[in-house]
Design a protein around this motif. Sequence first.
Motif, PDB file in Angstrom:
ATOM      1  N   ASP A  86     -10.892  32.059  -6.936  1.00  0.00           N
ATOM      2  CA  ASP A  86     -10.691  32.477  -8.328  1.00  0.00           C
ATOM      3  C   ASP A  86      -9.723  31.527  -9.021  1.00  0.00           C
ATOM      4  OD1 ASP A  86     -10.158  33.783 -10.735  1.00  0.00           O
ATOM      5  OD2 ASP A  86      -9.073  35.430  -9.808  1.00  0.00           O
ATOM      6  N   TRP A  87      -8.616  31.233  -8.370  1.00  0.00           N
ATOM      7  CA  TRP A  87      -7.602  30.366  -8.957  1.00  0.00           C
ATOM      8  C   TRP A  87      -8.131  28.937  -9.153  1.00  0.00           C
ATOM      9  CZ3 TRP A  87      -4.620  26.329  -6.611  1.00  0.00           C
ATOM     10  CH2 TRP A  87      -3.584  25.869  -7.408  1.00  0.00           C
ATOM     11  N   ILE A  88      -8.812  28.410  -8.149  1.00  0.00           N
ATOM     12  CA  ILE A  88      -9.346  27.041  -8.244  1.00  0.00           C
ATOM     13  C   ILE A  88     -10.393  26.945  -9.343  1.00  0.00           C
ATOM     14  CG2 ILE A  88     -10.724  25.297  -7.032  1.00  0.00           C
ATOM     15  CD1 ILE A  88      -9.287  26.178  -4.451  1.00  0.00           C
ATOM     16  N   SER A  89     -11.302  27.920  -9.406  1.00  0.00           N
ATOM     17  CA  SER A  89     -12.336  27.865 -10.438  1.00  0.00           C
ATOM     18  C   SER A  89     -11.741  28.088 -11.825  1.00  0.00           C
ATOM     19  CB  SER A  89     -13.439  28.876 -10.150  1.00  0.00           C
ATOM     20  OG  SER A  89     -12.948  30.196 -10.244  1.00  0.00           O
ATOM     21  N   ASP A  90     -10.653  28.846 -11.918  1.00  0.00           N
ATOM     22  CA  ASP A  90      -9.978  29.037 -13.196  1.00  0.00           C
ATOM     23  C   ASP A  90      -9.357  27.730 -13.670  1.00  0.00           C
ATOM     24  OD1 ASP A  90      -9.114  30.623 -15.371  1.00  0.00           O
ATOM     25  OD2 ASP A  90      -7.105  30.741 -14.478  1.00  0.00           O
ATOM     26  N   LEU A  91      -8.841  26.937 -12.742  1.00  0.00           N
ATOM     27  CA  LEU A  91      -8.297  25.621 -13.109  1.00  0.00           C
ATOM     28  C   LEU A  91      -9.387  24.703 -13.655  1.00  0.00           C
ATOM     29  CD1 LEU A  91      -5.858  24.840 -10.153  1.00  0.00           C
ATOM     30  CD2 LEU A  91      -5.263  25.507 -12.486  1.00  0.00           C
ATOM     31  N   MET A  92     -10.626  24.901 -13.194  1.00  0.00           N
ATOM     32  CA  MET A  92     -11.744  24.078 -13.655  1.00  0.00           C
ATOM     33  C   MET A  92     -12.296  24.561 -14.992  1.00  0.00           C
ATOM     34  SD  MET A  92     -13.659  23.671 -10.040  1.00  0.00           S
ATOM     35  CE  MET A  92     -14.331  22.026 -10.015  1.00  0.00           C
ATOM     36  N   GLY A  93     -11.886  25.740 -15.425  1.00  0.00           N
ATOM     37  CA  GLY A  93     -12.302  26.239 -16.732  1.00  0.00           C
ATOM     38  C   GLY A  93     -13.524  27.137 -16.719  1.00  0.00           C
ATOM     39  N   GLN A  97     -13.909  35.430 -11.416  1.00  0.00           N
ATOM     40  CA  GLN A  97     -12.774  36.229 -11.872  1.00  0.00           C
ATOM     41  C   GLN A  97     -12.684  37.466 -10.998  1.00  0.00           C
ATOM     42  OE1 GLN A  97     -13.258  37.136 -16.007  1.00  0.00           O
ATOM     43  NE2 GLN A  97     -12.455  35.164 -16.654  1.00  0.00           N
TER      44      GLN A  97
END
Length: 127
Positions: A86-93, A97
Amino acid sequence: MRFIVKLIVVAFALWLTTLIVSGVKVVPWEDTTVATVLTYLLIALIFGLVNAIVGGFIRIVAFPIYVITLGLISFIVNGLLLLLVDWISDLMGFGLQVDGFWWGVLGALVLGLISWLIGLIVRPAKD
């Protein structure tokens, strides 16, 4: 070929998990079908890499805890790995979630069960 099949299986299992577990969602970068499918495939790729690298390291280091808890700690570890994705994909935009830790644990449990069931179906027969 085996890698691509495994990636598709995990992406499909992730899609089913988002339908079953309300605390786990996938947000694509665009609102098109192609972007949604590519988002699921990219999240499955990220999950596979995180599970192989970080998960493998954790399983080796925490082996005594796995033995003491009879493997039940794996639910917690898998939930934390899902939160890491979740955190890594959030960094990618875009991407995954997860609404909280326990949603992550439940999502990881459902994702693992569905991946295992689909893997049983698509596994090639041995001669």
